[in-house]
Design a protein around this motif. Structure first.
Motif, PDB file in Angstrom:
ATOM      1  N   TYR A  13       0.826  -1.207   0.000  1.00  0.00           N
ATOM      2  CA  TYR A  13       0.000   0.000   0.000  1.00  0.00           C
ATOM      3  C   TYR A  13       0.861   1.257   0.000  1.00  0.00           C
ATOM      4  O   TYR A  13       0.558   2.231  -0.701  1.00  0.00           O
ATOM      5  CB  TYR A  13      -0.923  -0.010   1.223  1.00  0.00           C
ATOM      6  CG  TYR A  13      -1.878   1.152   1.275  1.00  0.00           C
ATOM      7  CD1 TYR A  13      -3.086   1.112   0.579  1.00  0.00           C
ATOM      8  CD2 TYR A  13      -1.586   2.297   2.011  1.00  0.00           C
ATOM      9  CE1 TYR A  13      -3.965   2.168   0.613  1.00  0.00           C
ATOM     10  CE2 TYR A  13      -2.457   3.363   2.054  1.00  0.00           C
ATOM     11  CZ  TYR A  13      -3.649   3.290   1.351  1.00  0.00           C
ATOM     12  OH  TYR A  13      -4.521   4.359   1.389  1.00  0.00           O
ATOM     13  N   ILE A  14       1.936   1.252   0.782  1.00  0.00           N
ATOM     14  CA  ILE A  14       2.816   2.422   0.842  1.00  0.00           C
ATOM     15  C   ILE A  14       3.487   2.647  -0.515  1.00  0.00           C
ATOM     16  O   ILE A  14       3.599   3.797  -0.983  1.00  0.00           O
ATOM     17  CB  ILE A  14       3.874   2.235   1.952  1.00  0.00           C
ATOM     18  CG1 ILE A  14       3.185   2.228   3.325  1.00  0.00           C
ATOM     19  CG2 ILE A  14       4.924   3.337   1.891  1.00  0.00           C
ATOM     20  CD1 ILE A  14       4.122   1.926   4.476  1.00  0.00           C
ATOM     21  N   VAL A  15       3.934   1.573  -1.151  1.00  0.00           N
ATOM     22  CA  VAL A  15       4.583   1.707  -2.452  1.00  0.00           C
ATOM     23  C   VAL A  15       3.607   2.242  -3.493  1.00  0.00           C
ATOM     24  O   VAL A  15       3.929   3.151  -4.278  1.00  0.00           O
ATOM     25  CB  VAL A  15       5.171   0.346  -2.906  1.00  0.00           C
ATOM     26  CG1 VAL A  15       5.627   0.414  -4.362  1.00  0.00           C
ATOM     27  CG2 VAL A  15       6.342  -0.042  -2.017  1.00  0.00           C
ATOM     28  N   MET A  16       2.390   1.709  -3.519  1.00  0.00           N
ATOM     29  CA  MET A  16       1.424   2.106  -4.530  1.00  0.00           C
ATOM     30  C   MET A  16       0.931   3.535  -4.339  1.00  0.00           C
ATOM     31  O   MET A  16       0.745   4.277  -5.308  1.00  0.00           O
ATOM     32  CB  MET A  16       0.227   1.142  -4.514  1.00  0.00           C
ATOM     33  CG  MET A  16       0.553  -0.274  -4.972  1.00  0.00           C
ATOM     34  SD  MET A  16       1.059  -0.363  -6.695  1.00  0.00           S
ATOM     35  CE  MET A  16      -0.441   0.162  -7.499  1.00  0.00           C
ATOM     36  N   THR A  17       0.728   3.953  -3.094  1.00  0.00           N
ATOM     37  CA  THR A  17       0.143   5.270  -2.838  1.00  0.00           C
ATOM     38  C   THR A  17       1.195   6.358  -2.661  1.00  0.00           C
ATOM     39  O   THR A  17       1.113   7.414  -3.278  1.00  0.00           O
ATOM     40  CB  THR A  17      -0.760   5.205  -1.600  1.00  0.00           C
ATOM     41  OG1 THR A  17      -0.008   4.728  -0.472  1.00  0.00           O
ATOM     42  CG2 THR A  17      -1.933   4.268  -1.845  1.00  0.00           C
ATOM     43  N   SER A  18       2.179   6.107  -1.811  1.00  0.00           N
ATOM     44  CA  SER A  18       3.164   7.143  -1.491  1.00  0.00           C
ATOM     45  C   SER A  18       4.297   7.205  -2.506  1.00  0.00           C
ATOM     46  O   SER A  18       4.678   8.286  -2.973  1.00  0.00           O
ATOM     47  CB  SER A  18       3.736   6.903  -0.085  1.00  0.00           C
ATOM     48  OG  SER A  18       2.713   6.945   0.886  1.00  0.00           O
ATOM     49  N   LEU A  19       4.850   6.051  -2.859  1.00  0.00           N
ATOM     50  CA  LEU A  19       6.002   6.037  -3.747  1.00  0.00           C
ATOM     51  C   LEU A  19       5.602   6.245  -5.202  1.00  0.00           C
ATOM     52  O   LEU A  19       6.176   7.083  -5.904  1.00  0.00           O
ATOM     53  CB  LEU A  19       6.768   4.717  -3.591  1.00  0.00           C
ATOM     54  CG  LEU A  19       8.062   4.589  -4.390  1.00  0.00           C
ATOM     55  CD1 LEU A  19       9.069   5.661  -3.946  1.00  0.00           C
ATOM     56  CD2 LEU A  19       8.664   3.202  -4.203  1.00  0.00           C
ATOM     57  N   LEU A  20       4.599   5.506  -5.670  1.00  0.00           N
ATOM     58  CA  LEU A  20       4.173   5.600  -7.066  1.00  0.00           C
ATOM     59  C   LEU A  20       3.039   6.599  -7.272  1.00  0.00           C
ATOM     60  O   LEU A  20       2.799   7.017  -8.413  1.00  0.00           O
ATOM     61  CB  LEU A  20       3.731   4.219  -7.573  1.00  0.00           C
ATOM     62  CG  LEU A  20       4.807   3.124  -7.558  1.00  0.00           C
ATOM     63  CD1 LEU A  20       4.231   1.809  -8.060  1.00  0.00           C
ATOM     64  CD2 LEU A  20       6.006   3.536  -8.401  1.00  0.00           C
ATOM     65  N   GLY A  21       2.355   6.987  -6.218  1.00  0.00           N
ATOM     66  CA  GLY A  21       1.282   7.961  -6.346  1.00  0.00           C
ATOM     67  C   GLY A  21       0.115   7.490  -7.195  1.00  0.00           C
ATOM     68  O   GLY A  21      -0.439   8.261  -7.976  1.00  0.00           O
ATOM     69  N   LEU A  22      -0.265   6.230  -7.051  1.00  0.00           N
ATOM     70  CA  LEU A  22      -1.319   5.649  -7.884  1.00  0.00           C
ATOM     71  C   LEU A  22      -2.638   5.496  -7.130  1.00  0.00           C
ATOM     72  O   LEU A  22      -3.475   4.678  -7.510  1.00  0.00           O
ATOM     73  CB  LEU A  22      -0.874   4.283  -8.415  1.00  0.00           C
ATOM     74  CG  LEU A  22       0.329   4.307  -9.355  1.00  0.00           C
ATOM     75  CD1 LEU A  22       0.687   2.902  -9.801  1.00  0.00           C
ATOM     76  CD2 LEU A  22       0.055   5.201 -10.564  1.00  0.00           C
ATOM     77  N   LYS A  23      -2.814   6.263  -6.085  1.00  0.00           N
ATOM     78  CA  LYS A  23      -4.090   6.231  -5.375  1.00  0.00           C
ATOM     79  C   LYS A  23      -5.192   6.752  -6.287  1.00  0.00           C
ATOM     80  O   LYS A  23      -5.071   7.798  -6.918  1.00  0.00           O
ATOM     81  CB  LYS A  23      -4.003   7.092  -4.112  1.00  0.00           C
ATOM     82  CG  LYS A  23      -5.273   7.101  -3.267  1.00  0.00           C
ATOM     83  CD  LYS A  23      -5.464   5.784  -2.557  1.00  0.00           C
ATOM     84  CE  LYS A  23      -6.639   5.877  -1.586  1.00  0.00           C
ATOM     85  NZ  LYS A  23      -6.872   4.590  -0.882  1.00  0.00           N
ATOM     86  N   ASP A  24      -6.283   5.984  -6.386  1.00  0.00           N
ATOM     87  CA  ASP A  24      -7.422   6.337  -7.230  1.00  0.00           C
ATOM     88  C   ASP A  24      -7.000   6.486  -8.690  1.00  0.00           C
ATOM     89  O   ASP A  24      -7.404   7.405  -9.389  1.00  0.00           O
ATOM     90  CB  ASP A  24      -8.078   7.625  -6.721  1.00  0.00           C
ATOM     91  CG  ASP A  24      -9.563   7.672  -7.045  1.00  0.00           C
ATOM     92  OD1 ASP A  24     -10.157   6.607  -7.261  1.00  0.00           O
ATOM     93  OD2 ASP A  24     -10.133   8.776  -7.086  1.00  0.00           O
ATOM     94  N   ASN A  25      -6.181   5.532  -9.135  1.00  0.00           N
ATOM     95  CA  ASN A  25      -5.698   5.498 -10.514  1.00  0.00           C
ATOM     96  C   ASN A  25      -5.923   4.109 -11.064  1.00  0.00           C
ATOM     97  O   ASN A  25      -5.748   3.109 -10.360  1.00  0.00           O
ATOM     98  CB  ASN A  25      -4.209   5.866 -10.562  1.00  0.00           C
ATOM     99  CG  ASN A  25      -3.710   6.116 -11.967  1.00  0.00           C
ATOM    100  OD1 ASN A  25      -3.878   5.295 -12.859  1.00  0.00           O
ATOM    101  ND2 ASN A  25      -3.085   7.269 -12.183  1.00  0.00           N
ATOM    102  N   ILE A  26      -6.293   4.020 -12.331  1.00  0.00           N
ATOM    103  CA  ILE A  26      -6.601   2.715 -12.911  1.00  0.00           C
ATOM    104  C   ILE A  26      -5.372   1.815 -12.977  1.00  0.00           C
ATOM    105  O   ILE A  26      -5.489   0.582 -13.000  1.00  0.00           O
ATOM    106  CB  ILE A  26      -7.228   2.891 -14.313  1.00  0.00           C
ATOM    107  CG1 ILE A  26      -7.913   1.592 -14.753  1.00  0.00           C
ATOM    108  CG2 ILE A  26      -6.164   3.311 -15.327  1.00  0.00           C
ATOM    109  CD1 ILE A  26      -8.744   1.753 -15.993  1.00  0.00           C
TER     110      ILE A  26
END
Length: 303
Positions: free
Chosen positions: A136-149
């Motif tokens: 979750y940290i990698v996807m949201t904070s590192l990659l910034g893919l929160k609410d992204n397809i």
């Protein structure tokens, strides 16, 4: 006469009586696999009153389309979620197969530097996971893919199990002599892989494609973690939300006179959702069947 009969039994492997017995057993197994899905379809067309009073029946006393009508009222949301699911499944499967096939092909070649390291890396990642919080940290904070397809595609873009499957498939179906002949003719690694290796590996690619497609089609957990926009919700997660809303309405119907007068086809709607989520992917399986047969038989000994 006896020699001919013995020879017939040896050639076929089993006597005619044994073949009939195995055929009957296979029919029983096939029916036991198909019947549950057919039973779900029957329940989805059964009225809620019949389900409440008489329970599940193979031939219900009263047929109804209430479950599908209830879902049809939310057709805009369902069609949008279906589009997202189809898009994620197609794109995700292509990405997964591209990454998996190239990685597995590299592991199948003895000339790969640090081959043992990359093989152990795949095995460790297949047996052990970092956990939900680091992901979750990698996807949201590192990659910034929160609410992204992309958050629905990247977490399953590479499968360690499929890599092992394809590596074994390459080693059995693509001889080293063919690759060496291609290199002698002047073909590079990329051209050899695209024009020679991939056409020989269609059964294996079809197998891992179906595995990847099933994973993307049935995925709802990534949407629960990363998706907040209603326009990016996939079908499976939307159906779960609809089911949760139905349960909530029914449990709280007694506290409201208005809701108490509304009858929601709970069971029929639930089974209708199963049909909607299962039928499309089940309909594609026959197109992959011949490739599965090829994948099972390609490792056989050829004389």
């Amino acid at each position: 006469m006896e020699k001919q009969q013995v020879q017939s039994v040896n050639v076929k492997g089993f006597s005619p009586k044994a073949n009939i017995l195995f055929s009957v057993l296979m029919w029983i197994v096939a029916i036991s696999c198909i019947f549950p899905f057919l039973f779900v379809i029957i329940i989805s067309f059964t009225s809620e009153q019949s389900l409440t009073t008489q329970g599940y029946q193979i031939i219900p006393s009263q047929w109804s389309l209430d479950g599908y009508r209830y879902l049809f009222e939310m057709k805009d949301q369902i069609l949008q979620a279906l589009f997202i699911t189809v898009f994620v499944t197609i794109v995700g499967t292509i990405v997964n197969v591209a990454f998996t096939s190239t990685y597995a092909y590299a592991l199948s070649r003895d000339s790969l530097p640090f081959k043992k390291f990359f093989t152990v890396f795949v095995l460790i990642s297949m047996l052990f996971s970092a956990g939900m919080v680091p992901n979750y940290i990698v996807m949201t904070s590192l990659l910034g893919l929160k609410d992204n397809i992309l958050a629905l595609i990247l977490p399953m873009a590479l499968s360690s199990f499929n890599i092992i499957v394809m590596r074994t498939f390459y080693r059995r179906s693509v001889p080293d002599s063919i690759i060496e002949a291609a290199k002698i003719d002047g073909a590079g690694d990329l051209r050899t892989f695209i024009q020679i290796v991939l056409p020989l590996s269609i059964p294996g690619l079809a197998t891992i494609s179906l595995f990847a497609a099933l994973g993307y089609w049935n995925d709802w957990f990534n949407a629960l973690l990363y998706i907040q926009s209603d326009n990016l919700v996939p079908l499976q997660y939307l159906l779960m939300k609809i089911q949760a809303n139905i349960d909530f309405i029914i449990k709280n119907a007694a506290t409201s006179a208005q809701l108490g007068s509304v009858t929601i086809p709970k069971e029929a709607t639930r089974m209708a959702m199963v049909v909607l989520s299962t039928a499309p992917i089940a309909a594609t399986y026959p197109f992959f069947q011949k490739y599965f047969v090829g994948g099972l038989t390609i490792g056989g000994v050829k004389e």
